[in-house]
Design a protein around this motif. Structure first.
Motif, PDB file in Angstrom:
ATOM      1  N   ASP A  35       0.797  -1.218   0.000  1.00  0.00           N
ATOM      2  CA  ASP A  35       0.000   0.000   0.000  1.00  0.00           C
ATOM      3  C   ASP A  35       0.833   1.273   0.000  1.00  0.00           C
ATOM      4  O   ASP A  35       0.296   2.359   0.224  1.00  0.00           O
ATOM      5  N   LYS A  69      -8.105  -2.147  -4.479  1.00  0.00           N
ATOM      6  CA  LYS A  69      -8.028  -0.732  -4.109  1.00  0.00           C
ATOM      7  C   LYS A  69      -9.329  -0.270  -3.462  1.00  0.00           C
ATOM      8  O   LYS A  69      -9.321   0.401  -2.418  1.00  0.00           O
ATOM      9  N   GLN A  73      -9.847   0.747   0.558  1.00  0.00           N
ATOM     10  CA  GLN A  73     -10.392   2.040   0.956  1.00  0.00           C
ATOM     11  C   GLN A  73     -11.520   1.872   1.968  1.00  0.00           C
ATOM     12  O   GLN A  73     -11.632   2.651   2.920  1.00  0.00           O
ATOM     13  N   GLN A  74     -12.331   0.833   1.796  1.00  0.00           N
ATOM     14  CA  GLN A  74     -13.395   0.577   2.763  1.00  0.00           C
ATOM     15  C   GLN A  74     -12.819   0.194   4.116  1.00  0.00           C
ATOM     16  O   GLN A  74     -13.339   0.589   5.165  1.00  0.00           O
ATOM     17  N   ASP A  76      -9.969   1.257   5.293  1.00  0.00           N
ATOM     18  CA  ASP A  76      -9.443   2.510   5.854  1.00  0.00           C
ATOM     19  C   ASP A  76     -10.563   3.373   6.437  1.00  0.00           C
ATOM     20  O   ASP A  76     -10.440   3.916   7.537  1.00  0.00           O
ATOM     21  N   TRP A  77     -11.664   3.493   5.702  1.00  0.00           N
ATOM     22  CA  TRP A  77     -12.788   4.290   6.181  1.00  0.00           C
ATOM     23  C   TRP A  77     -13.460   3.615   7.370  1.00  0.00           C
ATOM     24  O   TRP A  77     -13.939   4.291   8.298  1.00  0.00           O
TER      25      TRP A  77
END
Length: 202
Positions: A35, A69, A73-74, A76-77
């Motif tokens: 990442d 990707k 992102q999910q 991370d959120w």
């Protein structure tokens, strides 16, 4: 197959594959590098030429870089705005907990259910997340039993049977699952990759 300094087969952390008829690329990075900005730039450059697939070197599980990707992102959120801890945003206790937070964040992006999810009180949210995280952990534990049976009996339909091993030698029975098709997610990749990942899912 490559070997390490002890003569054992070397297991690469993450394999990055790029394929589009005119070119064929295979590279390796560590999990920590997957990442970082340099790896992201490399993947983006490869995507200009064709489809890029990310393969876990240990399990053989694979998914397209685009899907990875979006899913990352999910995660991370989900870590930034945890469904079960909206006030303090405490870190997840383990990878299964983090996974469920990411999944629920994905669900909250759906207009049809976001309102209902947001109306649930925090105590119930905690119970939901804990229960789902236990399901993820159970799937991870079960993979070892499935891999063992695959070694003994060939290919196994993931989730179709749970090995129940007796203490008596050579006395093994199997319990049928109610819904074999939904017990485990199907990995991305070619049929050959899927077959390999089903035998080594970890």
């Amino acid at each position: 197959m490559d070997e390490d300094e002890l003569g054992k087969p070397a297991v690469r952390d993450i394999q990055i594959e790029g394929v589009d008829g005119a070119f064929d690329y295979v590279g390796y990075v560590s999990r920590k590098q997957l990442d970082d900005d340099q790896t992201k730039e490399m993947i983006a450059d490869l995507q200009k030429r064709g489809v890029v697939t990310i393969v876990d070197g240990k399990t053989g599980l694979s998914m397209e870089a685009v899907a990875y990707k979006a899913s990352a992102q999910q995660l991370d959120w989900g870590a930034r705005y945890p469904y079960d801890d909206p006030e303090d945003s405490a870190p997840a206790v383990d990878w299964a907990h983090a996974s469920v937070r990411g999944i629920l964040n994905e669900l909250r992006d759906l207009p049809g259910i976001k309102h209902y999810m947001d109306d649930i009180d925090v105590a119930t949210r905690v119970e939901i997340v804990q229960g789902l995280a236990d399901v993820v952990r159970a799937a991870f534990i079960r993979r070892a039993a499935l891999s063992t049976r695959a070694d003994r009996h060939g290919d196994v339909d993931i989730g179709s049977e749970i090995p129940i091993v007796s203490r008596e030698a050579d006395n093994t029975t199997y319990a049928q699952e109610r819904d074999p098709e939904s017990a485990f997610p199907q990995p991305y990749g070619t049929s050959a990759q899927r077959s390999e990942s089903e035998r080594n899912w970890a």
